[in-house]
Design a protein around this motif. Structure first.
Motif, short mmCIF file in Angstrom:
data_model
loop_
_atom_site.label_atom_id
_atom_site.label_comp_id
_atom_site.label_asym_id
_atom_site.label_seq_id
_atom_site.Cartn_x
_atom_site.Cartn_y
_atom_site.Cartn_z
N PHE A 138 -11.81 -4.85 11.37
CA PHE A 138 -10.85 -4.37 12.59
C PHE A 138 -11.83 -3.26 13.55
N ASP A 139 -11.55 -3.51 14.67
CA ASP A 139 -12.29 -2.54 15.62
C ASP A 139 -11.43 -1.39 15.94
N ARG A 140 -10.10 -1.40 16.31
CA ARG A 140 -9.17 -0.18 16.68
C ARG A 140 -8.41 0.30 15.62
N GLU A 141 -7.99 -0.63 14.58
CA GLU A 141 -7.07 -0.12 13.94
C GLU A 141 -7.65 0.86 12.66
N SER A 142 -6.87 1.73 12.05
CA SER A 142 -7.30 2.54 11.21
C SER A 142 -6.45 1.95 9.99
N VAL A 143 -6.99 2.21 8.77
CA VAL A 143 -6.56 1.67 7.55
C VAL A 143 -6.39 2.96 6.47
N ASN A 144 -5.23 2.92 5.98
CA ASN A 144 -4.61 3.86 5.03
C ASN A 144 -4.12 3.19 3.68
N VAL A 145 -4.90 3.43 2.67
CA VAL A 145 -4.32 2.98 1.32
C VAL A 145 -3.56 3.75 0.45
N GLN A 146 -2.60 3.31 -0.16
CA GLN A 146 -1.67 4.27 -0.78
C GLN A 146 -1.43 3.42 -2.03
N CYS A 147 -1.87 4.47 -3.29
CA CYS A 147 -1.80 3.86 -4.72
C CYS A 147 -0.70 4.34 -5.10
N LEU A 148 0.30 3.63 -5.69
CA LEU A 148 1.67 3.66 -6.11
C LEU A 148 1.83 3.29 -7.62
N ARG A 149 2.62 4.08 -8.30
CA ARG A 149 2.88 3.84 -9.92
C ARG A 149 4.43 3.28 -9.72
N VAL A 150 4.45 1.97 -10.41
CA VAL A 150 6.04 1.44 -10.78
C VAL A 150 5.79 0.61 -11.95
N ASP A 151 5.99 1.23 -13.23
CA ASP A 151 5.74 0.71 -14.13
C ASP A 151 6.66 -0.73 -14.47
N ALA A 152 6.11 -1.55 -15.13
CA ALA A 152 6.87 -2.70 -15.32
C ALA A 152 7.88 -2.33 -16.49
N PRO A 153 9.12 -3.12 -16.50
CA PRO A 153 9.58 -3.97 -15.40
C PRO A 153 10.34 -3.44 -14.10
N GLY A 154 10.00 -2.45 -14.03
CA GLY A 154 10.87 -1.74 -12.78
C GLY A 154 10.59 -2.61 -11.40
N PRO A 155 11.66 -2.33 -10.63
CA PRO A 155 11.48 -3.34 -9.28
C PRO A 155 10.42 -2.97 -8.38
N LEU A 156 9.71 -3.79 -7.69
CA LEU A 156 8.85 -3.59 -6.85
C LEU A 156 9.56 -3.45 -5.34
N ARG A 157 10.51 -4.05 -4.86
CA ARG A 157 10.88 -4.04 -3.53
C ARG A 157 11.22 -2.79 -3.15
N SER A 158 11.46 -1.96 -3.56
CA SER A 158 11.32 -0.51 -2.98
C SER A 158 10.32 0.10 -2.62
N LYS A 159 9.36 -0.39 -3.22
CA LYS A 159 7.93 0.17 -2.89
C LYS A 159 6.80 -0.40 -2.14
N THR A 160 7.48 -1.69 -1.58
CA THR A 160 6.56 -2.79 -1.03
C THR A 160 6.74 -2.67 0.34
N LEU A 161 5.76 -3.16 1.20
CA LEU A 161 5.62 -3.01 2.53
C LEU A 161 5.97 -4.38 3.10
N GLU A 162 5.92 -4.65 4.37
CA GLU A 162 6.44 -5.88 5.10
C GLU A 162 5.53 -7.29 4.54
N LEU A 163 4.17 -7.15 4.39
CA LEU A 163 3.63 -8.46 3.99
C LEU A 163 2.97 -8.32 2.53
N TRP A 164 3.21 -9.54 1.83
CA TRP A 164 2.40 -9.55 0.41
C TRP A 164 1.40 -10.12 0.55
N ALA A 165 0.22 -9.44 0.07
CA ALA A 165 -1.34 -10.13 -0.27
C ALA A 165 -1.52 -10.67 -1.59
N TYR A 166 -0.78 -10.00 -2.71
CA TYR A 166 -1.00 -10.12 -4.06
C TYR A 166 0.28 -9.93 -4.78
N LYS A 167 0.64 -10.82 -5.84
CA LYS A 167 1.56 -10.26 -6.71
C LYS A 167 1.36 -10.89 -8.13
#
Length: 98
Positions: free
Chosen positions: A66-95
């Motif tokens: 990307f030319d104009r966009e900045s990228v921020n990576v956030q690493c979050l801990r949610v141990d299984a089998p805890g729900p993912l939904r509350s910690k996820t963003l709009e688009l899924w790339a991997y599950k």
């Protein structure tokens, strides 16, 4: 978010993740707000320094697509089998299968 940016972001993120998904990654999601791209990586268990550094490399690789966009990576801990939904963003790339 327009569809072209959505497709471009997901393809670039999945390409950037190649060879970097480990067994302790539960999910990778992303979102865009203006010129800011946020990537959320959800880990199962402790996030090691090596894990965080690897995800920063993924973020750098993603930013190179990307030319104009900045990228921020956030690493979050949610141990299984805890729900993912509350910690996820709009688009899924991997599950992982759980």
């Amino acid at each position: 978010m327009n569809n072209d940016l959505r497709v471009r972001l997901l393809l670039a993120l999945q390409s950037s993740l190649l060879g970097h998904i480990t067994a302790n990654i539960r999910a990778v999601t992303c979102s865009v707000s203006g010129n800011d791209i946020t990537v959320g990586v959800v880990f199962d268990g402790e996030i090691s320094e090596e894990d965080a550094e690897t995800m920063e490399e993924v973020g750098s690789e993603l930013a190179s697509h990307f030319d104009r966009e900045s990228v921020n990576v956030q690493c979050l801990r949610v141990d299984a089998p805890g729900p993912l939904r509350s910690k996820t963003l709009e688009l899924w790339a991997y599950k992982r299968k759980e």
